[in-house]
Design a protein around this motif. Structure first.
Motif, short mmCIF file in Angstrom:
data_model
loop_
_atom_site.label_atom_id
_atom_site.label_comp_id
_atom_site.label_asym_id
_atom_site.label_seq_id
_atom_site.Cartn_x
_atom_site.Cartn_y
_atom_site.Cartn_z
N TYR A 20 0.42 -1.35 -0.61
CA TYR A 20 0.06 -0.14 0.17
C TYR A 20 1.16 1.27 0.39
N ALA A 21 1.80 1.13 0.76
CA ALA A 21 2.70 2.71 1.78
C ALA A 21 3.01 3.16 -0.24
N ASP A 22 3.96 1.80 -0.86
CA ASP A 22 4.94 2.12 -2.00
C ASP A 22 3.76 2.32 -3.53
N CYS A 23 2.23 2.16 -3.48
CA CYS A 23 1.34 2.17 -4.39
C CYS A 23 1.22 4.01 -3.83
N LEU A 24 0.90 4.05 -2.68
CA LEU A 24 0.61 5.85 -2.39
C LEU A 24 1.65 6.56 -2.86
N VAL A 25 3.13 5.79 -2.67
CA VAL A 25 3.89 6.61 -3.02
C VAL A 25 4.44 7.32 -4.75
N GLU A 26 4.76 5.93 -4.61
CA GLU A 26 5.10 6.14 -6.53
C GLU A 26 3.40 6.82 -7.19
N ALA A 27 2.29 6.62 -6.58
CA ALA A 27 0.86 7.79 -7.06
C ALA A 27 1.67 9.29 -7.10
N LEU A 28 2.20 9.37 -5.95
CA LEU A 28 2.30 11.38 -5.49
C LEU A 28 3.43 11.33 -6.32
N LEU A 29 4.70 10.66 -6.32
CA LEU A 29 6.28 10.74 -7.13
C LEU A 29 5.25 11.44 -8.44
N ASP A 30 4.56 10.03 -9.55
CA ASP A 30 3.66 10.42 -10.52
C ASP A 30 3.28 11.71 -10.61
N ALA A 31 2.42 11.87 -9.78
CA ALA A 31 1.29 13.57 -9.58
C ALA A 31 3.33 14.45 -9.64
N GLY A 32 4.20 14.11 -9.43
CA GLY A 32 4.64 15.51 -9.78
C GLY A 32 6.12 16.03 -8.38
N ALA A 33 5.81 15.30 -7.54
CA ALA A 33 6.31 15.14 -6.10
C ALA A 33 7.87 14.96 -6.40
N ASP A 34 9.01 15.42 -5.78
CA ASP A 34 10.33 14.95 -5.48
C ASP A 34 10.12 14.38 -4.20
N GLU A 35 11.35 13.78 -3.59
CA GLU A 35 11.27 12.76 -3.03
C GLU A 35 10.77 13.28 -1.89
N ARG A 36 11.47 13.86 -0.74
CA ARG A 36 10.57 14.45 0.80
C ARG A 36 9.43 14.83 0.52
N ARG A 37 9.12 14.89 -1.41
CA ARG A 37 7.25 15.64 0.07
C ARG A 37 6.07 14.40 -0.71
N ALA A 38 7.14 13.55 -1.30
CA ALA A 38 5.90 12.24 -1.52
C ALA A 38 6.28 11.86 -0.53
N ALA A 39 7.07 11.37 0.70
CA ALA A 39 7.01 10.34 1.73
C ALA A 39 6.25 11.40 2.65
N TRP A 40 6.66 12.53 2.68
CA TRP A 40 5.88 12.79 3.34
C TRP A 40 4.36 12.85 4.03
N THR A 41 4.11 13.60 2.25
CA THR A 41 2.40 13.42 1.77
C THR A 41 1.90 12.30 1.94
N ALA A 42 2.39 11.20 1.49
CA ALA A 42 1.76 9.45 2.21
C ALA A 42 1.66 9.77 3.65
N TRP A 43 2.67 10.07 4.29
CA TRP A 43 2.43 9.93 6.00
C TRP A 43 1.30 10.39 6.55
N THR A 44 1.53 12.14 5.81
CA THR A 44 0.03 13.02 6.11
C THR A 44 -1.12 12.17 5.93
N VAL A 45 -0.89 11.62 4.70
CA VAL A 45 -2.37 10.98 4.34
C VAL A 45 -2.55 10.36 5.00
#
Length: 208
Positions: free
Chosen positions: A120-145
């Protein structure tokens, strides 16, 4: 067959999956506070040592249960658009938590690095990376969600009956004027709408 006879040779017969399934059944019946290794052993008709042979400790059992809850997430038919995919994943995560009594409280109490949780975490982070987030923002947004979904779902599963008016009685115009103004929107209802609003607020930050 007696309980003693079952327990004597069960470690070779009983599977960890069967132990976790029994534990989830008890969770649905009794809630998280009513769950124990001994109760699982009684449900299976085995000795406590047999359960511990498979899960070692109660904490480990909870980790495996939390991961099993997330096995209910379906990954078929996800949207192609990245932010829509992230939102859909969060919704499916919430539904998986709601599928078991105290599901959110269970997951919140664990730090599971198990297959279903990681998928689940990998799929969520992948979606956020695909949306244009950099690595830190993708990780922290996944945490926040994830924290948002866990918190709201835990509240939803512990919410009082609709007739409970404790908040309305506690909030008065003199001591809490701002809360009094928004009181109609603080009732423990409309969780679907609150979920959609909160999730949209978090994900919209990626577009800034």
């Amino acid at each position: 067959m007696t309980k003693k006879q079952v327990g004597e040779d069960t470690p070779g017969r009983l599977t960890r999956t069967a132990v976790i399934d029994a534990a989830l059944g008890l969770l649905d019946e009794r809630g998280l506070d009513g769950l124990s290794g001994r109760a699982v052993a009684d449900r299976l008709g085995v000795r406590m040592n047999t359960v511990l042979w498979h899960v070692k400790t109660r904490a480990r059992m909870l980790e495996l249960m939390a991961d099993a809850v997330l096995s209910g997430i379906d990954y078929d038919g996800l949207p192609g658009a990245p932010l829509e995919r992230a939102a859909e994943l969060a919704g499916r995560y919430r539904r998986a938590l709601l599928s078991h009594r105290d599901g959110a409280a269970l997951v919140t109490r664990t730090y599971s690095a198990e297959p279903h949780t990681l998928r689940y975490a990998d799929c969520l982070v992948e979606a956020l990376l695909d949306a244009g987030a950099d690595e830190r923002r993708a990780a922290w947004t996944a945490w926040t969600v994830t924290y948002f979904v866990l918190g709201l779902t835990q509240e939803e599963q512990a919410a009082p009956e609709k007739s409970d008016d404790r908040l309305a009685r506690a909030v008065d115009t003199t001591g809490h004027p701002a809360l009094r103004r928004v009181l109609p929107h603080l009732t423990p209802e409309n969780f679907d709408q609150r979920f959609a609003f909160g999730l949209r607020s978090v994900l919209s930050g990626l577009l800034v």
